[in-house]
Design a protein around this motif. Structure first.
Motif, PDB file in Angstrom:
ATOM      1  N   MET A  50       0.804  -1.224   0.000  1.00 25.64           N
ATOM      2  CA  MET A  50       0.000   0.000   0.000  1.00 25.64           C
ATOM      3  C   MET A  50       0.841   1.280   0.000  1.00 25.64           C
ATOM      4  O   MET A  50       0.421   2.297   0.544  1.00 25.64           O
ATOM      5  CB  MET A  50      -1.057  -0.049   1.110  1.00 25.64           C
ATOM      6  N   GLY A  54      -5.877   2.536  -3.563  1.00 26.75           N
ATOM      7  CA  GLY A  54      -6.983   3.191  -4.264  1.00 26.75           C
ATOM      8  C   GLY A  54      -7.108   2.542  -5.643  1.00 26.75           C
ATOM      9  O   GLY A  54      -6.110   2.398  -6.367  1.00 26.75           O
ATOM     10  N   PRO A  56      -8.254   3.211  -8.806  1.00 24.88           N
ATOM     11  CA  PRO A  56      -7.720   3.736 -10.065  1.00 24.88           C
ATOM     12  C   PRO A  56      -6.192   3.814 -10.078  1.00 24.88           C
ATOM     13  O   PRO A  56      -5.551   3.518 -11.104  1.00 24.88           O
ATOM     14  CB  PRO A  56      -8.354   5.134 -10.172  1.00 24.88           C
ATOM     15  N   ILE A  58      -4.155   1.850  -8.381  1.00 24.70           N
ATOM     16  CA  ILE A  58      -3.650   0.475  -8.496  1.00 24.70           C
ATOM     17  C   ILE A  58      -3.645   0.068  -9.973  1.00 24.70           C
ATOM     18  O   ILE A  58      -2.690  -0.528 -10.480  1.00 24.70           O
ATOM     19  CB  ILE A  58      -4.505  -0.494  -7.630  1.00 24.70           C
ATOM     20  N   HIS A 163     -15.806   8.563   3.295  1.00 27.45           N
ATOM     21  CA  HIS A 163     -15.181   7.444   4.018  1.00 27.45           C
ATOM     22  C   HIS A 163     -13.905   7.057   3.299  1.00 27.45           C
ATOM     23  O   HIS A 163     -13.838   7.125   2.072  1.00 27.45           O
ATOM     24  CB  HIS A 163     -16.168   6.266   4.035  1.00 27.45           C
ATOM     25  N   CYS A 164     -12.889   6.661   4.049  1.00 30.47           N
ATOM     26  CA  CYS A 164     -11.607   6.223   3.503  1.00 30.47           C
ATOM     27  C   CYS A 164     -10.956   7.364   2.720  1.00 30.47           C
ATOM     28  O   CYS A 164     -11.158   8.552   3.030  1.00 30.47           O
ATOM     29  CB  CYS A 164     -11.796   4.988   2.627  1.00 30.47           C
ATOM     30  N   ALA A 166     -10.805   8.526  -1.128  1.00 38.20           N
ATOM     31  CA  ALA A 166     -11.098   8.420  -2.559  1.00 38.20           C
ATOM     32  C   ALA A 166     -10.789   9.782  -3.174  1.00 38.20           C
ATOM     33  O   ALA A 166     -11.530  10.317  -3.982  1.00 38.20           O
ATOM     34  CB  ALA A 166     -12.547   8.005  -2.773  1.00 38.20           C
ATOM     35  N   ALA A 170      -5.848   8.447  -4.313  1.00 38.01           N
ATOM     36  CA  ALA A 170      -6.370   7.122  -4.673  1.00 38.01           C
ATOM     37  C   ALA A 170      -6.451   6.939  -6.188  1.00 38.01           C
ATOM     38  O   ALA A 170      -6.790   5.854  -6.667  1.00 38.01           O
ATOM     39  CB  ALA A 170      -7.748   6.928  -4.054  1.00 38.01           C
ATOM     40  N   GLN A 203      -7.009   5.696   6.426  1.00 38.44           N
ATOM     41  CA  GLN A 203      -6.825   6.460   5.178  1.00 38.44           C
ATOM     42  C   GLN A 203      -7.558   7.806   5.225  1.00 38.44           C
ATOM     43  O   GLN A 203      -7.152   8.746   4.555  1.00 38.44           O
ATOM     44  CB  GLN A 203      -7.343   5.661   3.968  1.00 38.44           C
ATOM     45  N   SER A 243     -15.300   3.632  -4.713  1.00 41.49           N
ATOM     46  CA  SER A 243     -15.543   2.196  -4.820  1.00 41.49           C
ATOM     47  C   SER A 243     -14.293   1.503  -5.345  1.00 41.49           C
ATOM     48  O   SER A 243     -13.547   2.073  -6.142  1.00 41.49           O
ATOM     49  CB  SER A 243     -16.720   1.920  -5.766  1.00 41.49           C
ATOM     50  N   ASP A 244     -14.089   0.293  -4.896  1.00 43.40           N
ATOM     51  CA  ASP A 244     -12.992  -0.536  -5.410  1.00 43.40           C
ATOM     52  C   ASP A 244     -13.485  -1.490  -6.476  1.00 43.40           C
ATOM     53  O   ASP A 244     -12.745  -1.874  -7.375  1.00 43.40           O
ATOM     54  CB  ASP A 244     -12.331  -1.301  -4.258  1.00 43.40           C
ATOM     55  N   LYS A 255     -14.232   0.375   0.981  1.00 42.24           N
ATOM     56  CA  LYS A 255     -13.523   0.198   2.249  1.00 42.24           C
ATOM     57  C   LYS A 255     -14.478  -0.224   3.372  1.00 42.24           C
ATOM     58  O   LYS A 255     -15.590   0.285   3.481  1.00 42.24           O
ATOM     59  CB  LYS A 255     -12.823   1.519   2.600  1.00 42.24           C
TER      60      LYS A 255
END
Ligand code: MRU
Length: 367
Positions: A50, A54, A56, A58, A163-164, A166, A170, A203, A243-244, A255
């Motif tokens: 890590m 995130g 996109p 990745i 949240h998290c 993004a 990311a 995060q 979103s992942d 997340k």
């Protein structure tokens, strides 16, 4: 986006043309450090640990990972090895497979001698397209924030919960959930962001707060358990998360803890938006709860926490009693019924079957 006045993306080809530079996200918010990846192994370790994260980003990292692998050995066998090694580095982000498949479809028809330069150019295209897509997500999402401002007669800032992370960290730039916030803020719409700290890796507290602070966006970090209470008390106008992986049916994997925020938003009639590029949609599955395997990570992410000491050192400390077991689910799935709309580069789509079909058709037109 800018760091201390200097524009940055999260990933770029270094000046030597043979290595790839990224911001080491494991050190933020206390240390800003750019590191260089020179080999496929560097990229695999960077995604797994890590250093970048995130969905996109990745995906963009995987594109450059293939390019570095091709520069060492452009054979079919080396390509397949690199594909599998990168694919195994993080299991959830749909953008990872999407980027690897794109690299495969461009590179394998070519003679090995042509592959390296095309691989770097394709990785660059993936990164550039991500910037354009996130910018478009920002414009579509900004309209939602504008509506929220109008509906309070422009009398006070719009309160948004996220949240998290993004944000731009990311992605390659702009972010998904934070892009609408940056665009709204830049055009003068007053916003205030509730930042979920997002245990266990924090995060939100470390990355989202850092980004928003550098851009001057007013924000407040809250513990993950506070969201329900502040929604119940009318302090959130809308939620925007990233979103992942999102399914063809519109279920959203993100997340861990996202689902609980969506439940609280539903109970309090707070609109719950998910911002994502279409490359995050896994069109092969419908039901996210049944079909998305959830990544579990090391228990130490739960039992140990790190932070800045009063003498300026970053140190880790044990939180839990020695011997207590910990289980570390990294993601959860929010069923489509709790999602007001998917904010994509093609516009805002409620996660209904006919709208998902329209979105897919829009995406296919662009290919
Ligand atoms: O484990 P991470 O940090 O890679 O997970 C990232 C997220 O879950 C983010 O919330 C984000 O929405 C997805 S990437 C834009």
């Amino acid at each position: 986006m800018k760091v201390d006045g200097q524009p940055y993306r999260t990933i770029w080809l270094s000046a030597d043309g043979r290595s790839v530079s990224v911001i080491d996200q494991t050190l933020l918010p206390h240390v800003f450090k750019v590191v260089a990846w020179r080999t496929l192994e560097d990229v695999v370790a960077g995604i797994r640990n890590m250093v970048v994260r995130g969905a996109p980003l990745i995906g963009a990292s995987a594109g450059y990972g293939i390019a570095l692998a091709m520069s060492a050995d452009p054979s079919d066998k080396a390509f397949e090895y690199a594909y599998q090694a990168l694919f195994a580095s993080r299991p959830t982000a749909a953008n990872l497979r999407w980027a690897l498949d794109r690299m495969r479809s461009v590179l394998l028809p070519l003679a090995p001698s042509e592959r390296t330069s095309v691989a770097f150019a394709t990785a660059r295209n993936i990164a550039d397209e991500d910037v354009a897509n996130c910018s478009a997500i920002g414009e579509h999402g900004k309209a939602l924030i504008q509506q929220a401002w109008d509906s309070v007669q422009r009398s006070r800032p719009v309160n948004i919960l996220t949240h998290c992370n993004a944000g731009w960290l990311a992605t390659v730039d702009w972010g998904t959930a934070l892009a609408p916030i940056y665009k709204a803020f830049d055009t003068g719409i007053p916003v205030h962001v509730w930042v979920d700290e997002t245990r266990p890796r924090n995060q939100g507290a470390s990355l989202t707060a850092w980004e928003l602070g550098h851009h001057g966006v007013p924000h407040t970090v809250i513990v993950d358990n506070a969201g329900g209470h502040i929604m119940q008390n009318g302090k959130v106008d809308l939620c925007i998360v990233g979103s992942d992986r999102t399914t063809a049916g519109g279920d959203v994997c993100n997340k861990i803890g996202t689902y609980l925020k969506a439940l609280a938003a539903h109970d309090n009639q707070v609109p719950f938006y998910v911002a994502l590029p279409v490359s995050t949609i896994d069109w092969t599955i419908e039901d996210g709860v049944k079909s998305i395997p959830i990544e579990t990570r090391a228990p130490e992410e739960v039992t140990v926490i790190s932070g800045l000491t009063s003498d300026g050192k970053v140190e880790s400390v044990q939180l839990t009693p020695q011997g207590s077991a910990a289980l570390n689910y990294a993601f959860d799935v929010t069923p489509r019924r709790f999602v007001t709309g998917l904010v994509t580069e093609f516009g805002v789509f409620p996660p209904l079957p006919e709208e998902m079909t329209k979105l897919r058709e829009e995406a296919e037109k662009q290919r």
